[in-house]
Design a protein around this motif. Structure first.
Motif, PDB file in Angstrom:
ATOM      1  N   SER A  61       0.885  -1.162  -0.031  1.00  0.00           N
ATOM      2  CA  SER A  61       0.071   0.241   0.043  1.00  0.00           C
ATOM      3  C   SER A  61       1.024   1.125  -0.066  1.00  0.00           C
ATOM      4  CB  SER A  61      -0.932   0.069   1.205  1.00  0.00           C
ATOM      5  OG  SER A  61      -0.366   0.344   2.349  1.00  0.00           O
ATOM      6  N   ASP A  62       0.218   2.415  -0.015  1.00  0.00           N
ATOM      7  CA  ASP A  62       1.088   3.453  -0.128  1.00  0.00           C
ATOM      8  C   ASP A  62       0.883   4.232   1.164  1.00  0.00           C
ATOM      9  OD1 ASP A  62       1.897   3.398  -2.549  1.00  0.00           O
ATOM     10  OD2 ASP A  62       0.512   4.497  -3.444  1.00  0.00           O
ATOM     11  N   SER A  63       0.380   3.597   2.358  1.00  0.00           N
ATOM     12  CA  SER A  63       0.107   4.360   3.567  1.00  0.00           C
ATOM     13  C   SER A  63       1.325   4.624   4.297  1.00  0.00           C
ATOM     14  CB  SER A  63      -0.626   3.286   4.461  1.00  0.00           C
ATOM     15  OG  SER A  63       0.142   2.184   4.763  1.00  0.00           O
ATOM     16  N   TRP A  64       2.508   4.032   3.860  1.00  0.00           N
ATOM     17  CA  TRP A  64       3.792   4.326   4.551  1.00  0.00           C
ATOM     18  C   TRP A  64       4.204   5.830   4.125  1.00  0.00           C
ATOM     19  CZ3 TRP A  64       7.702   5.730   1.035  1.00  0.00           C
ATOM     20  CH2 TRP A  64       7.523   5.343  -0.244  1.00  0.00           C
ATOM     21  N   LYS A  65       3.685   6.302   3.056  1.00  0.00           N
ATOM     22  CA  LYS A  65       3.857   7.822   2.631  1.00  0.00           C
ATOM     23  C   LYS A  65       3.063   8.886   3.484  1.00  0.00           C
ATOM     24  CE  LYS A  65       4.636   6.560  -2.219  1.00  0.00           C
ATOM     25  NZ  LYS A  65       4.317   6.741  -3.612  1.00  0.00           N
ATOM     26  N   ASP A  66       2.176   8.178   4.118  1.00  0.00           N
ATOM     27  CA  ASP A  66       1.254   9.246   5.249  1.00  0.00           C
ATOM     28  C   ASP A  66       1.754   9.163   6.551  1.00  0.00           C
ATOM     29  OD1 ASP A  66      -0.379   9.585   2.610  1.00  0.00           O
ATOM     30  OD2 ASP A  66      -1.748   7.729   3.347  1.00  0.00           O
ATOM     31  N   ASN A  67       2.977   8.385   6.928  1.00  0.00           N
ATOM     32  CA  ASN A  67       3.629   8.408   7.985  1.00  0.00           C
ATOM     33  C   ASN A  67       2.541   7.555   8.974  1.00  0.00           C
ATOM     34  OD1 ASN A  67       5.955   9.280   7.902  1.00  0.00           O
ATOM     35  ND2 ASN A  67       5.524  11.363   8.562  1.00  0.00           N
ATOM     36  N   ALA A  68       1.776   6.638   8.555  1.00  0.00           N
ATOM     37  CA  ALA A  68       0.812   5.646   9.375  1.00  0.00           C
ATOM     38  C   ALA A  68       1.863   5.051  10.549  1.00  0.00           C
ATOM     39  CB  ALA A  68       0.108   4.774   8.625  1.00  0.00           C
ATOM     40  N   PRO A  69       1.522   5.004  11.647  1.00  0.00           N
ATOM     41  CA  PRO A  69       2.316   4.286  12.726  1.00  0.00           C
ATOM     42  C   PRO A  69       2.399   2.948  12.326  1.00  0.00           C
ATOM     43  CG  PRO A  69       0.029   4.628  13.355  1.00  0.00           C
ATOM     44  CD  PRO A  69       0.047   5.296  12.170  1.00  0.00           C
ATOM     45  N   SER A  70       3.799   2.645  12.440  1.00  0.00           N
ATOM     46  CA  SER A  70       4.180   1.093  12.200  1.00  0.00           C
ATOM     47  C   SER A  70       3.484   0.203  13.254  1.00  0.00           C
ATOM     48  CB  SER A  70       5.575   0.890  11.907  1.00  0.00           C
ATOM     49  OG  SER A  70       6.308   1.607  13.019  1.00  0.00           O
ATOM     50  N   ARG A  71       3.441  -1.158  12.776  1.00  0.00           N
ATOM     51  CA  ARG A  71       3.052  -2.029  13.766  1.00  0.00           C
ATOM     52  C   ARG A  71       3.798  -3.559  13.544  1.00  0.00           C
ATOM     53  NH1 ARG A  71      -0.567  -5.486  11.592  1.00  0.00           N
ATOM     54  NH2 ARG A  71      -1.406  -5.079   9.538  1.00  0.00           N
ATOM     55  N   LYS A  72       3.496  -4.430  14.475  1.00  0.00           N
ATOM     56  CA  LYS A  72       4.336  -5.472  14.155  1.00  0.00           C
ATOM     57  C   LYS A  72       4.097  -6.331  13.007  1.00  0.00           C
ATOM     58  CE  LYS A  72       6.283  -9.674  16.806  1.00  0.00           C
ATOM     59  NZ  LYS A  72       6.672  -9.934  18.047  1.00  0.00           N
ATOM     60  N   LEU A  73       4.899  -6.856  12.316  1.00  0.00           N
ATOM     61  CA  LEU A  73       4.538  -7.395  11.069  1.00  0.00           C
ATOM     62  C   LEU A  73       4.481  -8.888  11.265  1.00  0.00           C
ATOM     63  CD1 LEU A  73       7.375  -5.812   8.675  1.00  0.00           C
ATOM     64  CD2 LEU A  73       4.941  -5.289   8.807  1.00  0.00           C
ATOM     65  N   LYS A  74       3.546  -9.521  10.491  1.00  0.00           N
ATOM     66  CA  LYS A  74       3.412 -11.120  10.470  1.00  0.00           C
ATOM     67  C   LYS A  74       4.323 -11.703   8.993  1.00  0.00           C
ATOM     68  CE  LYS A  74      -1.371 -10.420  11.602  1.00  0.00           C
ATOM     69  NZ  LYS A  74      -2.195  -9.566  11.016  1.00  0.00           N
ATOM     70  N   VAL A  75       5.470 -11.777   9.513  1.00  0.00           N
ATOM     71  CA  VAL A  75       6.413 -12.259   8.707  1.00  0.00           C
ATOM     72  C   VAL A  75       7.132 -13.629   8.859  1.00  0.00           C
ATOM     73  CG1 VAL A  75       7.086 -10.059   7.785  1.00  0.00           C
ATOM     74  CG2 VAL A  75       8.397 -11.028   9.463  1.00  0.00           C
ATOM     75  N   ASP A  76       7.923 -14.552   8.256  1.00  0.00           N
ATOM     76  CA  ASP A  76       8.533 -15.576   8.741  1.00  0.00           C
ATOM     77  C   ASP A  76       9.877 -15.333   9.292  1.00  0.00           C
ATOM     78  OD1 ASP A  76       6.388 -17.449   7.475  1.00  0.00           O
ATOM     79  OD2 ASP A  76       7.111 -16.616   5.423  1.00  0.00           O
ATOM     80  N   MET A  77      10.534 -13.927   8.731  1.00  0.00           N
ATOM     81  CA  MET A  77      11.758 -13.833   9.321  1.00  0.00           C
ATOM     82  C   MET A  77      12.064 -12.278   9.326  1.00  0.00           C
ATOM     83  SD  MET A  77      15.499 -15.403   7.533  1.00  0.00           S
ATOM     84  CE  MET A  77      14.678 -17.145   7.523  1.00  0.00           C
ATOM     85  N   PHE A  78      13.016 -11.850  10.021  1.00  0.00           N
ATOM     86  CA  PHE A  78      13.477 -10.877  10.079  1.00  0.00           C
ATOM     87  C   PHE A  78      15.037 -10.805   9.668  1.00  0.00           C
ATOM     88  CE2 PHE A  78       9.553 -10.201  12.576  1.00  0.00           C
ATOM     89  CZ  PHE A  78       9.315  -9.021  12.204  1.00  0.00           C
ATOM     90  N   ILE A  79      15.511  -9.668   8.946  1.00  0.00           N
ATOM     91  CA  ILE A  79      16.850  -9.885   8.816  1.00  0.00           C
ATOM     92  C   ILE A  79      17.068  -8.080   9.384  1.00  0.00           C
ATOM     93  CG2 ILE A  79      18.721  -9.411   7.127  1.00  0.00           C
ATOM     94  CD1 ILE A  79      17.394 -11.207   5.320  1.00  0.00           C
ATOM     95  N   ASP A  80      18.011  -7.940  10.336  1.00  0.00           N
ATOM     96  CA  ASP A  80      18.317  -6.809  11.006  1.00  0.00           C
ATOM     97  C   ASP A  80      19.732  -6.893  11.636  1.00  0.00           C
ATOM     98  OD1 ASP A  80      18.359  -4.517  12.896  1.00  0.00           O
ATOM     99  OD2 ASP A  80      16.152  -4.744  12.648  1.00  0.00           O
ATOM    100  N   ASP A  81      20.361  -5.811  11.591  1.00  0.00           N
ATOM    101  CA  ASP A  81      21.862  -5.838  12.237  1.00  0.00           C
ATOM    102  C   ASP A  81      21.536  -5.698  13.812  1.00  0.00           C
ATOM    103  OD1 ASP A  81      22.331  -2.274  12.835  1.00  0.00           O
ATOM    104  OD2 ASP A  81      20.657  -3.056  11.789  1.00  0.00           O
ATOM    105  N   ARG A  82      20.491  -5.524  14.168  1.00  0.00           N
ATOM    106  CA  ARG A  82      20.611  -5.875  15.684  1.00  0.00           C
ATOM    107  C   ARG A  82      19.999  -7.127  16.184  1.00  0.00           C
ATOM    108  NH1 ARG A  82      21.018  -0.466  18.007  1.00  0.00           N
ATOM    109  NH2 ARG A  82      21.632   0.824  16.019  1.00  0.00           N
ATOM    110  N   ASN A  83      20.151  -7.996  15.219  1.00  0.00           N
ATOM    111  CA  ASN A  83      19.801  -9.370  15.661  1.00  0.00           C
ATOM    112  C   ASN A  83      20.719  -9.848  16.879  1.00  0.00           C
ATOM    113  OD1 ASN A  83      17.875  -9.869  13.732  1.00  0.00           O
ATOM    114  ND2 ASN A  83      19.421 -10.802  12.146  1.00  0.00           N
ATOM    115  N   LEU A  84      20.261 -10.739  17.540  1.00  0.00           N
ATOM    116  CA  LEU A  84      21.221 -11.604  18.652  1.00  0.00           C
ATOM    117  C   LEU A  84      22.178 -12.050  17.802  1.00  0.00           C
ATOM    118  CD1 LEU A  84      21.740 -12.194  21.690  1.00  0.00           C
ATOM    119  CD2 LEU A  84      20.388 -14.274  21.203  1.00  0.00           C
ATOM    120  N   GLY A  85      23.562 -11.695  17.859  1.00  0.00           N
ATOM    121  CA  GLY A  85      24.626 -12.363  17.216  1.00  0.00           C
ATOM    122  C   GLY A  85      25.060 -11.425  16.182  1.00  0.00           C
TER     123      GLY A  85
END
Length: 184
Positions: free
Chosen positions: A74-98
């Motif tokens: 959607s384009d809702s990210w352009k409206d600065n809609a508040p983010s919420r937790k995603l329903k995903v299988d995996m996160f790739i993030d530099d702040r991962n444990l390890g």
């Protein structure tokens, strides 16, 4: 698989609010994951113009996301809609444990459905050897490089150095390390 990917420190180096240089192989790996039919979601704390800049950076490098800071396109990210937790299988993030593994390790983990535990166990097999493998594994290559560096810089031979011979001495410890002796 649906995968959420952070931007700063994961796709690019941390230079927030600026955009850092691409982390080697990040975008190439993400494109390969898309080619493998994974859905990628950009999941970042950036908002407003900073988010627009991140999305445009990725687009300029040929990377389009299924969704941005949302489960669904959607384009809702352009409206600065508040983010919420995603329903995903995996996160790739530099702040991962390890921390963030190398992108080649990330691709291997996803494409072969491996966990960190699997990677560590595979590394242990690499250390003790496996006759079925033609080439040394990841951890075996790292250890061999350390041995070579130690030999090159006069910090012991690359083979056969006594594990107990330098206990308590600075000769057996990593340069600048206060953690005690480390032997390869």
């Amino acid at each position: 698989m649906t995968i959420a990917i952070d931007f700063d420190g994961t796709i690019v180096e941390h230079r927030y609010p600026s955009i850092g240089k691409e982390i080697p192989y990040a975008i190439e790996t993400l494109k390969k994951l898309q080619a493998d039919r994974h859905q990628l979601i950009l999941w970042t704390a950036r908002e407003g113009q900073l988010l627009v800049d991140a999305v445009e950076f990725c687009r300029a490098h040929g990377l389009e996301f299924y969704a941005i800071n949302s489960d669904v396109p959607s384009d809702s990210w352009k409206d600065n809609a508040p983010s919420r937790k995603l329903k995903v299988d995996m996160f790739i993030d530099d702040r991962n444990l390890g921390g963030l593994p190398d992108w080649s390790v990330i691709y291997e983990m996803i494409s072969q459905n491996l966990t960190y535990g699997d990677i560590l166990r595979r590394g242990i097999v690499d250390l003790i050897g496996d006759d079925e493998e033609d080439e040394p594994g990841f951890f075996a290559r790292i250890i061999e490089r350390c041995r070579s560096s130690r030999a090159k810089f006069g910090r012991g031979s690359s083979r056969g150095s006594s594990r107990g011979s330098s206990r308590g001495s600075s000769r057996g410890s990593l340069r600048g390390s206060s953690r005690g002796s480390h032997h390869w």
